[in-house]
Design an enzyme around this catalytic site. Structure first.
Site, PDB file in Angstrom:
ATOM      1  N   LYS A 173       0.839  -1.052   0.230  1.00 26.24           N
ATOM      2  CA  LYS A 173      -0.074   0.060   0.004  1.00 26.24           C
ATOM      3  C   LYS A 173       0.821   1.196  -0.024  1.00 26.24           C
ATOM      4  O   LYS A 173       1.387   1.769   0.894  1.00 26.24           O
ATOM      5  CB  LYS A 173      -1.042   0.014   1.008  1.00 26.24           C
ATOM      6  N   GLY A 226       7.358   5.212   7.866  1.00 30.72           N
ATOM      7  CA  GLY A 226       6.130   6.188   7.855  1.00 30.72           C
ATOM      8  C   GLY A 226       6.668   6.960   9.267  1.00 30.72           C
ATOM      9  O   GLY A 226       7.683   6.810   9.818  1.00 30.72           O
ATOM     10  N   THR A 228       6.399   8.010  13.467  1.00 36.65           N
ATOM     11  CA  THR A 228       6.138   7.349  14.578  1.00 36.65           C
ATOM     12  C   THR A 228       4.713   7.208  15.069  1.00 36.65           C
ATOM     13  O   THR A 228       4.612   6.176  15.641  1.00 36.65           O
ATOM     14  CB  THR A 228       7.032   8.276  15.678  1.00 36.65           C
ATOM     15  N   THR A 230       2.087   7.017  13.401  1.00 38.78           N
ATOM     16  CA  THR A 230       1.359   5.738  12.465  1.00 38.78           C
ATOM     17  C   THR A 230       1.963   4.430  12.740  1.00 38.78           C
ATOM     18  O   THR A 230       1.439   3.468  12.987  1.00 38.78           O
ATOM     19  CB  THR A 230       1.471   6.162  11.058  1.00 38.78           C
ATOM     20  N   GLU A 248       9.895   1.420  10.235  1.00 36.89           N
ATOM     21  CA  GLU A 248      10.953   2.420  10.038  1.00 36.89           C
ATOM     22  C   GLU A 248      10.653   3.787   9.965  1.00 36.89           C
ATOM     23  O   GLU A 248       9.478   4.100   9.386  1.00 36.89           O
ATOM     24  CB  GLU A 248      11.666   2.385   8.631  1.00 36.89           C
ATOM     25  N   CYS A 282      13.727  11.226   5.960  1.00 34.28           N
ATOM     26  CA  CYS A 282      13.599  10.621   7.310  1.00 34.28           C
ATOM     27  C   CYS A 282      15.238  11.057   8.043  1.00 34.28           C
ATOM     28  O   CYS A 282      15.382  11.187   9.004  1.00 34.28           O
ATOM     29  CB  CYS A 282      13.508   9.335   7.449  1.00 34.28           C
ATOM     30  N   GLU A 385       9.593  16.270  14.987  1.00 33.41           N
ATOM     31  CA  GLU A 385       9.974  16.246  13.529  1.00 33.41           C
ATOM     32  C   GLU A 385       9.164  17.126  12.592  1.00 33.41           C
ATOM     33  O   GLU A 385       8.020  17.052  12.809  1.00 33.41           O
ATOM     34  CB  GLU A 385       9.897  14.700  12.882  1.00 33.41           C
TER      35      GLU A 385
HETATM   36  P1  NAP Z   1       2.634   8.200   7.409  1.00 36.69           P
HETATM   37  O1  NAP Z   1       1.545   9.336   7.479  1.00 36.69           O
HETATM   38  O2  NAP Z   1       2.913   7.562   8.612  1.00 36.69           O
HETATM   39  O3  NAP Z   1       2.147   7.216   6.380  1.00 36.69           O
HETATM   40  C1  NAP Z   1       3.106   6.354   6.014  1.00 36.69           C
HETATM   41  C2  NAP Z   1       2.048   5.205   5.260  1.00 36.69           C
HETATM   42  O4  NAP Z   1       1.262   4.670   6.077  1.00 36.69           O
HETATM   43  C3  NAP Z   1       1.346   5.631   4.157  1.00 36.69           C
HETATM   44  O5  NAP Z   1       1.216   4.761   3.150  1.00 36.69           O
HETATM   45  C4  NAP Z   1      -0.021   6.119   4.749  1.00 36.69           C
HETATM   46  O6  NAP Z   1      -1.219   5.956   4.182  1.00 36.69           O
HETATM   47  C5  NAP Z   1      -0.038   4.637   5.723  1.00 36.69           C
HETATM   48  N1  NAP Z   1      -0.863   5.027   6.858  1.00 36.69           N
HETATM   49  C6  NAP Z   1      -1.354   5.969   7.609  1.00 36.69           C
HETATM   50  N2  NAP Z   1      -1.992   5.709   8.454  1.00 36.69           N
HETATM   51  C7  NAP Z   1      -2.193   4.454   8.538  1.00 36.69           C
HETATM   52  C8  NAP Z   1      -2.503   3.222   9.674  1.00 36.69           C
HETATM   53  N3  NAP Z   1      -3.195   3.859  10.659  1.00 36.69           N
HETATM   54  N4  NAP Z   1      -2.318   2.146   9.584  1.00 36.69           N
HETATM   55  C9  NAP Z   1      -1.817   1.568   8.498  1.00 36.69           C
HETATM   56  N5  NAP Z   1      -1.208   2.535   7.606  1.00 36.69           N
HETATM   57  C10 NAP Z   1      -1.287   3.909   7.679  1.00 36.69           C
HETATM   58  O7  NAP Z   1       3.975   9.021   7.130  1.00 36.69           O
HETATM   59  P2  NAP Z   1       4.203   9.911   5.871  1.00 36.69           P
HETATM   60  O8  NAP Z   1       3.754  11.123   6.342  1.00 36.69           O
HETATM   61  O9  NAP Z   1       3.585   9.355   4.602  1.00 36.69           O
HETATM   62  O10 NAP Z   1       5.677   9.890   5.677  1.00 36.69           O
HETATM   63  C11 NAP Z   1       6.619  10.855   6.448  1.00 36.69           C
HETATM   64  C12 NAP Z   1       7.112  10.108   7.596  1.00 36.69           C
HETATM   65  O11 NAP Z   1       7.750   8.705   7.461  1.00 36.69           O
HETATM   66  C13 NAP Z   1       8.152  10.876   8.469  1.00 36.69           C
HETATM   67  O12 NAP Z   1       8.023  10.625   9.734  1.00 36.69           O
HETATM   68  C14 NAP Z   1       9.465  10.207   8.019  1.00 36.69           C
HETATM   69  O13 NAP Z   1      10.452  10.277   8.971  1.00 36.69           O
HETATM   70  C15 NAP Z   1       8.940   8.870   7.861  1.00 36.69           C
HETATM   71  N6  NAP Z   1      10.074   8.066   7.070  1.00 36.69           N
HETATM   72  C16 NAP Z   1      10.859   7.260   7.825  1.00 36.69           C
HETATM   73  C17 NAP Z   1      11.762   6.573   7.120  1.00 36.69           C
HETATM   74  C18 NAP Z   1      12.811   5.511   7.705  1.00 36.69           C
HETATM   75  O14 NAP Z   1      13.211   4.658   7.104  1.00 36.69           O
HETATM   76  N7  NAP Z   1      12.908   5.503   8.880  1.00 36.69           N
HETATM   77  C19 NAP Z   1      12.028   6.761   5.695  1.00 36.69           C
HETATM   78  C20 NAP Z   1      11.071   7.531   5.248  1.00 36.69           C
HETATM   79  C21 NAP Z   1      10.025   8.361   5.731  1.00 36.69           C
HETATM   80  P3  NAP Z   1      -1.768   7.368   3.345  1.00 36.69           P
HETATM   81  O15 NAP Z   1      -0.627   8.274   3.279  1.00 36.69           O
HETATM   82  O16 NAP Z   1      -1.952   6.777   1.841  1.00 36.69           O
HETATM   83  O17 NAP Z   1      -3.021   7.963   4.138  1.00 36.69           O
END
Ligand code: NAP
Length: 481
Positions: A173, A226, A228, A230, A248, A282, A385
């Site tokens: 997804k 994604g 923290t 989530t 991650e 990230c 963040e």
């Molecule tokens: P996010 O809002 O947590 O979303 C990540 C993914 O999870 C998206 O596909 C999102 O879907 C999905 N999602 C949202 N709520 C969910 C739930 N309750 N259950 C299952 N899936 C769910 O993160 P983002 O805003 O897309 O990305 C930014 C974050 O990712 C930052 O915090 C960044 O630091 C982190 N990140 C970490 C790494 C690492 O390697 N540690 C790498 C890259 C990014 P939708 O968006 O489609 O609704």
């Protein structure tokens, strides 16, 4: 306008809801595609297809799986320009960055894991002269893969490639904000000859499609990248079902510059680690700590280099800083700039939307690269963040201070340390609570190394054989002699 469909069992299918969501180009604010508003029924269908495909994929010889994955890598390479273009349009990132980082890494991910499975070994040992123990590693079944919008194809392939290389089938997804390259990848897996059901891609909101995946009883493994918050929800749903989980998550990474550093290198790389991909990586070093004796000189040079960055149309090959991914995200980042002022910080440069943007992108979600000084480590701007082109600068007196500042957040993803004194580098690297420490560099990624975060930046490690371990289950066979 393109209407994207789910990819299930080798076919492109509309969502069960019949509803679609708009997908915007963040540089223009224009709708460029529609994506399925998928939910539990679509996830059910994808999981069922993946479970069926698993019966034969798990028995497909490693050499054949490897050949198919290498074919996907070749097809990504053949469609390099198109994929870079789609990634830039979908996420707002400069096309030059998509060409330099995102697409090459997607190719590398497939090649790396395609060849890794040809070299994997498992241990075998004797228990005195009484028994022979050996370990076999077996795929688990259907892997649930959830990825974010900041490095869409890069991170999606970082999950799909090891999952299927190891013999699992998957339901991925992608982020609802950036579906375009995932959709194109689906077509390329078909063209490569990956059997139907091995790779399934379901688009839609995290709250419905994502949650349906993390709580699905027939998905024994979740790899999530994604935020923290989530990640906590993923863990809460996957935990009671005893799924294998890799998380991650977010970061608030320190970038420490000692007085003996090569300043030219430190400034040039810190510009990248602060503002590459608009700070939406990230691993970005969003907290810069600089030894007091060189603080003024470093900040002077850093501000000079920041002002030279070209903000503009991501499609222009000379653009350094593109658009943030969405209007709500832009507002969130601007909110932190405002908070920095309230917390007593000084905006040294940036902090506002750029003027004089080219006409095509005047309605896009841009923010000037922003440098903030004067905040102590406990302020929210220094703790949370931000995930935008915003960096703080703080002086420090001693290595002990730098370590204490670096470790003062709940995150622990990565760090950079700049010094020519290797003794100091090793000492500081060992004391910093992060999964990765770069010395005199940033984002130098060797795919063999363990990758992941400490504290609230994640659980588990992926990368190299750690990924293959995660995507398989170890089984001990003990033979009495
Ligand atoms: P996010 O809002 O947590 O979303 C990540 C993914 O999870 C998206 O596909 C999102 O879907 C999905 N999602 C949202 N709520 C969910 C739930 N309750 N259950 C299952 N899936 C769910 O993160 P983002 O805003 O897309 O990305 C930014 C974050 O990712 C930052 O915090 C960044 O630091 C982190 N990140 C970490 C790494 C690492 O390697 N540690 C790498 C890259 C990014 P939708 O968006 O489609 O609704």
């Amino acid at each position: 306008m393109k209407r994207i469909l789910n990819f299930i069992d080798g076919q492109f299918r509309p969502p069960c809801s019949g509803r679609y969501l708009p997908n915007l180009n963040p540089a223009t604010g224009q709708v460029i595609a529609e994506i399925p508003e998928s939910g539990p029924e679509d996830i059910d269908a994808a999981v069922a297809a993946a479970s069926r495909a698993f019966e034969s994929w798990r028995r497909t010889p490693a050499e054949e799986r490897s050949r198919l994955l290498i074919r996907v890598a070749e097809l990504i390479e053949e469609n390099f320009d198109e994929l870079a273009q789609l990634e830039s349009e979908d996420s707002g990132k400069p096309i030059a960055l998509a060409r330099r980082i995102d697409v090459p890494r997607a190719i590398h991910n497939f090649r790396f894991f395609a060849t890794a499975i040809l070299h994997a070994e498992t241990p075998c040992h004797m228990t005195d002269d009484r028994a022979l123990n050996y370990t076999i590693r077996q795929p688990l079944g259907v892997a649930g893969l959830i990825s974010p919008w900041n490095l869409p194809l890069y991170l999606l392939t970082w999950k799909i490639a090891p999952a299927i290389a190891a013999g699992n089938c998957c339901v991925a997804k992608p982020s609802e904000l950036t579906p375009l390259t995932a959709d194109r990848l689906a077509e390329l897996t078909l063209e490569a000859g990956i059997p139907p059901g091995v790779v399934n891609i379901v688009h839609g909101p995290g709250g419905s499609a994502g949650r349906a995946l993390t709580s699905h009883p027939n998905v024994p493994l979740i790899s999530f990248t994604g935020g923290t918050k989530t990640g906590a929800d993923v863990m809460a749903r996957a935990g009671p079902l005893f799924k294998k989980v890799s998380l991650e998550l977010g970061g608030k990474n320190p970038n420490i510059v000692f007085a003996d550093a090569d300043l030219e290198q430190a400034v040039a790389t810190s510009i990248q680690s602060s503002f590459a991909n608009q700070g939406e990586i990230c691993l970005c070093g969003s907290r810069l700590f600089i030894e007091k004796t060189i603080y003024e000189e470093f900040v002077d040079r850093f501000l000079g280099a920041t002002k030279k960055l070209r903000i503009g149309d991501p499609q222009d090959a000379s653009t350094d800083v593109g658009a943030l991914v969405s209007e709500p995200h832009l507002r969130k980042v601007e909110g932190y700039v405002e908070l920095a002022r309230e917390e007593g910080g000084t905006i040294l440069v940036g902090g506002k939307r750029p003027e004089n943007l080219p006409e095509r992108v005047q309605d896009g979600y841009f923010l000037e690269p922003t440098v903030i000084a004067g905040l102590d480590c406990q302020r929210r701007v220094m703790q949370e963040e931000i995930f935008g082109p915003v960096v703080t600068v703080t002086p420090f007196d001693s290595p002990e201070d730098a370590i204490a500042y670096a470790n003062s957040t709940r995150y622990g993803l990565s760090a950079s340390v700049w010094t020519q004194d290797l003794q100091k580098a090793h000492r500081v690297a060992a004391a910093i609570e992060t999964g990765t420490v770069w010395v005199n560099t940033w984002l130098l990624r060797d795919l063999r190394v363990p990758f992941g975060g400490m504290k609230e930046s994640g659980v588990g490690r992926e990368g190299g054989f750690e990924s293959l371990d995660f995507f398989t289950e170890a089984k001990n066979v003990c033979v009495k002699l």
